[in-house]
Design a protein around this motif. Structure first.
Motif, PDB file in Angstrom:
ATOM      1  N   GLY A  84      59.722   5.361  -5.344  1.00 38.16           N
ATOM      2  CA  GLY A  84      59.236   6.616  -5.909  1.00 38.16           C
ATOM      3  C   GLY A  84      57.788   6.853  -5.545  1.00 38.16           C
ATOM      4  O   GLY A  84      57.321   6.471  -4.461  1.00 38.16           O
ATOM      5  N   ALA A 110      60.084  11.228   0.758  1.00 38.73           N
ATOM      6  CA  ALA A 110      60.638  12.567   0.545  1.00 38.73           C
ATOM      7  C   ALA A 110      59.686  13.453  -0.243  1.00 38.73           C
ATOM      8  O   ALA A 110      59.578  14.658   0.023  1.00 38.73           O
ATOM      9  CB  ALA A 110      61.982  12.458  -0.176  1.00 38.73           C
ATOM     10  N   ALA A 111      58.970  12.863  -1.194  1.00 36.50           N
ATOM     11  CA  ALA A 111      58.059  13.642  -2.024  1.00 36.50           C
ATOM     12  C   ALA A 111      56.851  14.167  -1.258  1.00 36.50           C
ATOM     13  O   ALA A 111      56.142  15.046  -1.751  1.00 36.50           O
ATOM     14  CB  ALA A 111      57.589  12.812  -3.214  1.00 36.50           C
ATOM     15  N   PHE A 135      57.953  16.798  -6.550  1.00 32.77           N
ATOM     16  CA  PHE A 135      58.264  17.247  -7.908  1.00 32.77           C
ATOM     17  C   PHE A 135      57.185  18.209  -8.394  1.00 32.77           C
ATOM     18  O   PHE A 135      56.001  18.022  -8.126  1.00 32.77           O
ATOM     19  CB  PHE A 135      58.330  16.033  -8.829  1.00 32.77           C
ATOM     20  CG  PHE A 135      58.439  16.365 -10.285  1.00 32.77           C
ATOM     21  CD1 PHE A 135      59.646  16.774 -10.823  1.00 32.77           C
ATOM     22  CD2 PHE A 135      57.328  16.279 -11.110  1.00 32.77           C
ATOM     23  CE1 PHE A 135      59.752  17.083 -12.181  1.00 32.77           C
ATOM     24  CE2 PHE A 135      57.417  16.584 -12.457  1.00 32.77           C
ATOM     25  CZ  PHE A 135      58.633  16.984 -12.993  1.00 32.77           C
ATOM     26  N   SER A 170      66.001  20.771  -0.007  1.00 27.01           N
ATOM     27  CA  SER A 170      65.523  19.579   0.703  1.00 27.01           C
ATOM     28  C   SER A 170      65.282  19.862   2.186  1.00 27.01           C
ATOM     29  O   SER A 170      65.076  18.928   2.971  1.00 27.01           O
ATOM     30  CB  SER A 170      66.542  18.445   0.550  1.00 27.01           C
ATOM     31  OG  SER A 170      67.822  18.852   1.004  1.00 27.01           O
ATOM     32  N   VAL A 208      62.970   8.077  -1.634  1.00 27.08           N
ATOM     33  CA  VAL A 208      63.508   9.351  -2.108  1.00 27.08           C
ATOM     34  C   VAL A 208      63.145   9.720  -3.552  1.00 27.08           C
ATOM     35  O   VAL A 208      63.689  10.678  -4.083  1.00 27.08           O
ATOM     36  CB  VAL A 208      65.043   9.400  -1.935  1.00 27.08           C
ATOM     37  CG1 VAL A 208      65.412   9.432  -0.467  1.00 27.08           C
ATOM     38  CG2 VAL A 208      65.724   8.252  -2.655  1.00 27.08           C
ATOM     39  N   GLY A 209      62.239   9.007  -4.181  1.00 28.38           N
ATOM     40  CA  GLY A 209      61.895   9.358  -5.557  1.00 28.38           C
ATOM     41  C   GLY A 209      60.905  10.506  -5.636  1.00 28.38           C
ATOM     42  O   GLY A 209      60.221  10.844  -4.674  1.00 28.38           O
ATOM     43  N   THR A 240      61.090  13.932  -6.206  1.00 23.36           N
ATOM     44  CA  THR A 240      61.242  15.220  -5.534  1.00 23.36           C
ATOM     45  C   THR A 240      61.584  16.326  -6.535  1.00 23.36           C
ATOM     46  O   THR A 240      62.026  16.067  -7.657  1.00 23.36           O
ATOM     47  CB  THR A 240      62.355  15.181  -4.476  1.00 23.36           C
ATOM     48  OG1 THR A 240      63.626  15.123  -5.130  1.00 23.36           O
ATOM     49  CG2 THR A 240      62.180  13.991  -3.540  1.00 23.36           C
ATOM     50  N   THR A 251      63.962  18.427  -5.863  1.00 26.76           N
ATOM     51  CA  THR A 251      65.275  18.900  -5.416  1.00 26.76           C
ATOM     52  C   THR A 251      66.440  18.412  -6.271  1.00 26.76           C
ATOM     53  O   THR A 251      66.392  17.339  -6.873  1.00 26.76           O
ATOM     54  CB  THR A 251      65.521  18.458  -3.964  1.00 26.76           C
ATOM     55  OG1 THR A 251      65.343  17.038  -3.873  1.00 26.76           O
ATOM     56  CG2 THR A 251      64.554  19.143  -3.031  1.00 26.76           C
ATOM     57  N   CYS A 300      65.819   3.619  -2.896  1.00 28.33           N
ATOM     58  CA  CYS A 300      66.153   4.415  -4.080  1.00 28.33           C
ATOM     59  C   CYS A 300      65.391   3.885  -5.297  1.00 28.33           C
ATOM     60  O   CYS A 300      65.469   2.694  -5.602  1.00 28.33           O
ATOM     61  CB  CYS A 300      67.650   4.358  -4.345  1.00 28.33           C
ATOM     62  SG  CYS A 300      68.673   4.941  -2.963  1.00 28.33           S
ATOM     63  N   LYS A 342      63.454  18.601 -14.092  1.00 32.60           N
ATOM     64  CA  LYS A 342      63.137  19.437 -12.935  1.00 32.60           C
ATOM     65  C   LYS A 342      63.271  20.917 -13.269  1.00 32.60           C
ATOM     66  O   LYS A 342      63.267  21.767 -12.380  1.00 32.60           O
ATOM     67  CB  LYS A 342      64.027  19.062 -11.749  1.00 32.60           C
ATOM     68  CG  LYS A 342      63.821  17.610 -11.301  1.00 32.60           C
ATOM     69  CD  LYS A 342      64.610  17.249 -10.066  1.00 32.60           C
ATOM     70  CE  LYS A 342      64.426  15.762  -9.738  1.00 32.60           C
ATOM     71  NZ  LYS A 342      64.979  15.378  -8.441  1.00 32.60           N
ATOM     72  N   ALA A 372      66.934  11.548  -6.111  1.00 35.35           N
ATOM     73  CA  ALA A 372      66.328  12.780  -5.579  1.00 35.35           C
ATOM     74  C   ALA A 372      67.334  13.922  -5.523  1.00 35.35           C
ATOM     75  O   ALA A 372      67.411  14.660  -4.554  1.00 35.35           O
ATOM     76  CB  ALA A 372      65.705  12.532  -4.206  1.00 35.35           C
TER      77      ALA A 372
END
Length: 310
Positions: free
Chosen positions: A45, A85-86, A91, A103, A122-123, A125, A127, A149, A166, A198
């Motif tokens: 994350g 990803a973030a 987020f 995404s 992938v933490g 986000t 999405t 993850c 979210k 995510a």
């Protein structure tokens, strides 16, 4: 021989990065005359990219709502790229519309990369689109890919567990789950631990051939975490609660330290009552975000003094 300590905290969300927290602890230990190394940790994350990489490339992408932004990609010593990803679709506390969050920006970021091994974290986000935006941009990964993850959530549980934070209303949570269940390309991966990370990016990346792995354990492996040379290990995060022990970085540090026979202390800005497993040593900080750095220096000083007196 002088005692040695290892400071390996995760980030304290919105208060202190993992590197800053590690340095504050180290200052306290060193003031107490204890030799200290720092090793900031993460779990896939927030802060994972900075924990793993010192070298970065920057690319122009779009965020979850189509706004232009720059995103970094880390480069490990052997050439493996690390994508957070973030960095592309972070987020947001007040998202414009969770139903519209895409995404696509992550797909654009991966599309920029040369062929070669890839790590994707992938933490954190915005999405909840099951990776539809990503899959609209790319139909292949640049090379063997591991997805770190930060949660073990499965695909169809993701809207219920993470949709509200979210910005999803109860009605939207139901609509999001229905949308994920209507994606046949993700169904074969829906029961994989981490497939719901995510907002389903885990499943989308798995559909392209990526391997989903527990983030905290993978980060410790990549960092070469080895507590055996130390007399004390200190880790922690902003809030210690039941989720801390469900695969987050501090729990992995505690487990590996125990296996090596090395004492480990866990700190938290806040510690939820009843959340600490038997046998785990925990210290609670003041809980004042403006005092985080001072709290950690004082904790290092106190633990260092105790270590030298042992």
């Amino acid at each position: 021989m002088s005692p040695r300590a290892l400071a390996c905290p995760a980030s304290l969300k919105d208060c202190a990065s993992a590197p800053l927290a590690a340095e504050a602890l180290a200052r306290g230990f060193r003031s107490a005359g204890v030799s200290t190394d720092t090793l900031p940790v993460a779990d896939g994350g927030e802060g994972t990219l900075d924990a793993l990489c010192d070298t970065f490339e920057t690319y122009e992408v779009v965020d979850a709502f189509g706004r232009l932004r720059s995103a970094r990609v880390g480069v490990l010593a052997e050439g493996t790229r690390v994508v957070e990803a973030a960095e592309a679709v972070p987020f947001e506390r007040d998202p414009p519309d969770v139903m519209a969050a895409s995404s696509r920006g992550l797909g654009l970021l991966i599309e920029h990369l040369p062929d070669g091994p890839l790590v994707v974290t992938v933490g954190g986000t915005a999405t909840m689109d099951g990776g539809v935006g990503l899959l609209d941009v790319i139909d292949r990964l640049p090379g063997p890919t591991r997805v770190l993850c930060d949660v073990a959530t499965r695909l169809y549980d993701a809207p219920r567990l993470y949709g509200p934070q979210k910005g999803a209303s109860p009605e939207q949570v139901a609509a999001l789950e229905q949308r994920l269940r209507a994606m046949p390309e993700l169904a074969p991966y829906a029961d994989l631990p981490g497939s719901g990370a995510a907002g389903g990016l885990g499943a989308a990346l798995a559909s392209l051939g990526a391997e989903l792995v527990p983030g905290a354990e993978a980060v410790l492996d990549l960092l070469g975490f080895d507590p055996a040379a130390y007399d004390l290990v200190v880790t922690g995060e902003g809030t210690v609660d039941a989720t801390t022990w469900e695969g987050k970085a501090p729990s992995a540090v505690v487990r590996r330290s125990r296996e090596a026979g090395v004492p480990c202390v866990v700190f938290g800005g806040r510690v939820r009552a009843g959340s600490v497993p038997d046998g785990v040593s925990v210290r609670e900080l003041s809980g004042d975000p403006s005092r985080v750095e001072d709290d950690l220096v004082e904790l290092g000083l106190a633990l260092g003094a105790s270590l030298r007196g042992a």
